[in-house]
Design a protein around this motif. Structure first.
Motif, PDB file in Angstrom:
ATOM      1  N   ARG A 112       0.855  -1.187   0.000  1.00 15.80           N
ATOM      2  CA  ARG A 112       0.000   0.000   0.000  1.00 15.80           C
ATOM      3  C   ARG A 112       0.892   1.238   0.000  1.00 15.80           C
ATOM      4  NH1 ARG A 112      -3.932  -0.102   4.839  1.00 15.80           N
ATOM      5  NH2 ARG A 112      -4.980   1.558   3.670  1.00 15.80           N
ATOM      6  N   LEU A 113       0.946   1.909  -1.134  1.00 14.62           N
ATOM      7  CA  LEU A 113       1.725   3.134  -1.244  1.00 14.62           C
ATOM      8  C   LEU A 113       0.905   4.295  -0.693  1.00 14.62           C
ATOM      9  CD1 LEU A 113       3.062   2.712  -4.904  1.00 14.62           C
ATOM     10  CD2 LEU A 113       3.977   1.739  -2.782  1.00 14.62           C
ATOM     11  N   VAL A 114       1.587   5.289  -0.148  1.00 19.78           N
ATOM     12  CA  VAL A 114       0.932   6.490   0.364  1.00 19.78           C
ATOM     13  C   VAL A 114       1.372   7.647  -0.523  1.00 19.78           C
ATOM     14  CG1 VAL A 114       0.644   8.011   2.351  1.00 19.78           C
ATOM     15  CG2 VAL A 114       0.903   5.554   2.692  1.00 19.78           C
ATOM     16  N   ILE A 115       0.409   8.246  -1.238  1.00 20.95           N
ATOM     17  CA  ILE A 115       0.711   9.243  -2.260  1.00 20.95           C
ATOM     18  C   ILE A 115      -0.161  10.481  -2.057  1.00 20.95           C
ATOM     19  CG2 ILE A 115       0.585   9.697  -4.759  1.00 20.95           C
ATOM     20  CD1 ILE A 115       1.272   6.775  -5.216  1.00 20.95           C
ATOM     21  N   PRO A 116       0.399  11.684  -2.208  1.00 21.53           N
ATOM     22  CA  PRO A 116      -0.414  12.896  -2.111  1.00 21.53           C
ATOM     23  C   PRO A 116      -1.628  12.834  -3.041  1.00 21.53           C
ATOM     24  CG  PRO A 116       1.897  13.487  -2.125  1.00 21.53           C
ATOM     25  CD  PRO A 116       1.835  12.013  -2.404  1.00 21.53           C
ATOM     26  N   ALA A 117      -2.772  13.238  -2.526  1.00 25.84           N
ATOM     27  CA  ALA A 117      -4.010  13.146  -3.309  1.00 25.84           C
ATOM     28  C   ALA A 117      -3.923  13.948  -4.604  1.00 25.84           C
ATOM     29  CB  ALA A 117      -5.188  13.624  -2.463  1.00 25.84           C
ATOM     30  N   SER A 118      -3.154  15.053  -4.589  1.00 20.29           N
ATOM     31  CA  SER A 118      -3.060  15.897  -5.779  1.00 20.29           C
ATOM     32  C   SER A 118      -2.357  15.194  -6.938  1.00 20.29           C
ATOM     33  CB  SER A 118      -2.318  17.201  -5.439  1.00 20.29           C
ATOM     34  OG  SER A 118      -1.009  16.935  -4.971  1.00 20.29           O
ATOM     35  N   GLN A 119      -1.654  14.093  -6.655  1.00 15.99           N
ATOM     36  CA  GLN A 119      -0.984  13.346  -7.721  1.00 15.99           C
ATOM     37  C   GLN A 119      -1.813  12.166  -8.214  1.00 15.99           C
ATOM     38  OE1 GLN A 119       2.715  12.801  -5.327  1.00 15.99           O
ATOM     39  NE2 GLN A 119       3.765  13.584  -7.130  1.00 15.99           N
ATOM     40  N   CYS A 120      -2.867  11.848  -7.492  1.00 15.14           N
ATOM     41  CA  CYS A 120      -3.645  10.653  -7.833  1.00 15.14           C
ATOM     42  C   CYS A 120      -4.419  10.817  -9.135  1.00 15.14           C
ATOM     43  CB  CYS A 120      -4.590  10.292  -6.691  1.00 15.14           C
ATOM     44  SG  CYS A 120      -3.723   9.646  -5.232  1.00 15.14           S
ATOM     45  N   GLY A 121      -4.797  12.060  -9.467  1.00 17.77           N
ATOM     46  CA  GLY A 121      -5.498  12.276 -10.729  1.00 17.77           C
ATOM     47  C   GLY A 121      -4.643  11.892 -11.918  1.00 17.77           C
ATOM     48  N   SER A 122      -3.371  12.246 -11.868  1.00 18.13           N
ATOM     49  CA  SER A 122      -2.451  11.884 -12.956  1.00 18.13           C
ATOM     50  C   SER A 122      -2.253  10.381 -13.021  1.00 18.13           C
ATOM     51  CB  SER A 122      -1.096  12.573 -12.755  1.00 18.13           C
ATOM     52  OG  SER A 122      -1.227  13.974 -12.781  1.00 18.13           O
ATOM     53  N   LEU A 123      -2.264   9.739 -11.850  1.00 19.41           N
ATOM     54  CA  LEU A 123      -2.085   8.285 -11.798  1.00 19.41           C
ATOM     55  C   LEU A 123      -3.294   7.567 -12.384  1.00 19.41           C
ATOM     56  CD1 LEU A 123      -0.500   5.819 -10.909  1.00 19.41           C
ATOM     57  CD2 LEU A 123      -1.448   6.099  -8.618  1.00 19.41           C
ATOM     58  N   ILE A 124      -4.474   8.104 -12.122  1.00 23.22           N
ATOM     59  CA  ILE A 124      -5.701   7.485 -12.655  1.00 23.22           C
ATOM     60  C   ILE A 124      -5.838   7.777 -14.146  1.00 23.22           C
ATOM     61  CG2 ILE A 124      -8.228   7.521 -12.548  1.00 23.22           C
ATOM     62  CD1 ILE A 124      -7.878   8.153  -9.508  1.00 23.22           C
ATOM     63  N   GLY A 125      -5.557   9.030 -14.535  1.00 20.74           N
ATOM     64  CA  GLY A 125      -5.657   9.417 -15.939  1.00 20.74           C
ATOM     65  C   GLY A 125      -7.085   9.726 -16.349  1.00 20.74           C
ATOM     66  N   LYS A 126      -7.231  10.290 -17.511  1.00 18.67           N
ATOM     67  CA  LYS A 126      -8.551  10.645 -18.031  1.00 18.67           C
ATOM     68  C   LYS A 126      -9.394   9.403 -18.231  1.00 18.67           C
ATOM     69  CE  LYS A 126     -10.813  13.389 -21.621  1.00 18.67           C
ATOM     70  NZ  LYS A 126     -10.597  14.219 -22.847  1.00 18.67           N
ATOM     71  N   ALA A 127     -10.558   9.393 -17.576  1.00 18.65           N
ATOM     72  CA  ALA A 127     -11.476   8.244 -17.650  1.00 18.65           C
ATOM     73  C   ALA A 127     -10.797   6.937 -17.220  1.00 18.65           C
ATOM     74  CB  ALA A 127     -12.055   8.106 -19.055  1.00 18.65           C
ATOM     75  N   GLY A 128      -9.771   7.042 -16.352  1.00 21.10           N
ATOM     76  CA  GLY A 128      -9.101   5.843 -15.854  1.00 21.10           C
ATOM     77  C   GLY A 128      -8.122   5.217 -16.809  1.00 21.10           C
ATOM     78  N   ALA A 129      -7.739   5.973 -17.866  1.00 25.12           N
ATOM     79  CA  ALA A 129      -6.898   5.389 -18.917  1.00 25.12           C
ATOM     80  C   ALA A 129      -5.508   5.020 -18.411  1.00 25.12           C
ATOM     81  CB  ALA A 129      -6.781   6.362 -20.088  1.00 25.12           C
ATOM     82  N   LYS A 130      -4.888   5.874 -17.580  1.00 26.04           N
ATOM     83  CA  LYS A 130      -3.521   5.622 -17.142  1.00 26.04           C
ATOM     84  C   LYS A 130      -3.438   4.419 -16.211  1.00 26.04           C
ATOM     85  CE  LYS A 130       0.832   6.394 -17.131  1.00 26.04           C
ATOM     86  NZ  LYS A 130       1.610   6.218 -18.368  1.00 26.04           N
ATOM     87  N   ILE A 131      -4.332   4.359 -15.242  1.00 31.35           N
ATOM     88  CA  ILE A 131      -4.266   3.242 -14.301  1.00 31.35           C
ATOM     89  C   ILE A 131      -4.621   1.932 -15.003  1.00 31.35           C
ATOM     90  CG2 ILE A 131      -6.667   3.339 -13.436  1.00 31.35           C
ATOM     91  CD1 ILE A 131      -5.436   2.950 -10.617  1.00 31.35           C
ATOM     92  N   ARG A 132      -5.485   1.991 -16.001  1.00 27.79           N
ATOM     93  CA  ARG A 132      -5.810   0.791 -16.771  1.00 27.79           C
ATOM     94  C   ARG A 132      -4.592   0.330 -17.572  1.00 27.79           C
ATOM     95  NH1 ARG A 132     -10.206   2.558 -18.469  1.00 27.79           N
ATOM     96  NH2 ARG A 132      -9.535   3.460 -20.454  1.00 27.79           N
ATOM     97  N   GLU A 133      -3.864   1.294 -18.124  1.00 28.51           N
ATOM     98  CA  GLU A 133      -2.644   0.964 -18.870  1.00 28.51           C
ATOM     99  C   GLU A 133      -1.607   0.306 -17.959  1.00 28.51           C
ATOM    100  OE1 GLU A 133       1.159   3.515 -20.381  1.00 28.51           O
ATOM    101  OE2 GLU A 133      -0.809   4.357 -20.826  1.00 28.51           O
ATOM    102  N   ILE A 134      -1.462   0.815 -16.743  1.00 20.71           N
ATOM    103  CA  ILE A 134      -0.505   0.244 -15.797  1.00 20.71           C
ATOM    104  C   ILE A 134      -0.906  -1.184 -15.426  1.00 20.71           C
ATOM    105  CG2 ILE A 134       0.419   0.426 -13.451  1.00 20.71           C
ATOM    106  CD1 ILE A 134       0.262   3.476 -13.758  1.00 20.71           C
TER     107      ILE A 134
END
Length: 213
Positions: A112-134
């Motif tokens: 379980r990583l602990v990450i600033p909430a302001s960076q989570c949007g970039s991690l998720i990506g538009k419509a979840g595209a980035k996290i799906r790619e990962i």
């Protein structure tokens, strides 16, 4: 979360540039898992000493009577990834040792990583595209918590899978957060209701019954 580790006027490859960055990665671990897997609550056990020496990363583990601990890993990206790799394989080893009889396949590991909430949007990506790619490229399961961790501006990012998948997943997550620095002030999460989290480096000495013997 990350900062240049010295300046260089030479243009290098992405891999060379990556090695010039100092990365700090925070992980939330259950206290029993931390003590068993890394050796001691305060990070002075034999296993955590070995990981420090072999990875060249600085590793600190929070102190307290609460069920959860924060493990902080700091160093060059290469050192941090080596440490994460060693921790993941150690946790897998402990999971296998705790099972009855011969295990079938490899035991999945969860970090379980602990990450600033302001960076989570970039991690998720538009419509979840980035996290799906990962997820698709690493084979690991990744989930970003919807709620902030108590009294903080950070969120938990849960990564599950075999160690090899987790390592690749953490690399990709770190690449995203290095490219998207946190916005505004970050209030770090400290487990429990104690006076605060005490981080001890390898050369600090404190008395602790868990660290003796």
């Amino acid at each position: 979360m990350a900062s240049p580790d010295g300046a260089s006027g030479m243009g290098g490859s992405p891999e060379e540039t990556e090695l010039s960055i100092t990365l700090t990665l925070r992980m939330l671990m259950h206290g029993k898992v931390t003590v068993r897997g890394l050796g001691a609550a305060q990070g002075k056990g034999e296993t955590v000493k070995r990981i420090r020496e072999q990875s060249s990363a600085r590793i600190t583990i929070s102190e307290g009577s609460c069920p959860e601990r924060i493990t902080t890993i700091t160093g060059s990206t290469d050192a941090v990834f080596r440490a994460v790799s060693m921790i993941a394989f150690k946790l897998e080893e402990d999971l296998g040792a705790g099972s009855d009889g011969a295990a079938v396949g490899r035991a999945p590991v969860t970090l379980r990583l602990v990450i600033p909430a302001s960076q989570c949007g970039s991690l998720i990506g538009k419509a979840g595209a980035k996290i799906r790619e990962i997820r698709e490229s690493t084979g690991a399961q990744v989930q970003v918590a919807g709620d902030l961790l108590p009294n903080s501006t950070e969120r938990a990012v849960t990564v599950s899978g075999v160690p090899d998948a987790i390592i690749q997943c953490v690399r990709q997550i770190c690449a995203v957060i290095l490219e998207s620095p946190p916005k505004g002030a970050t209030i770090p999460y400290h487990p429990g209701l104690s006076l605060g989290t005490i981080l001890l480096s390898a050369n600090q000495v404190r008395g602790c019954s868990l660290c003796r013997g």
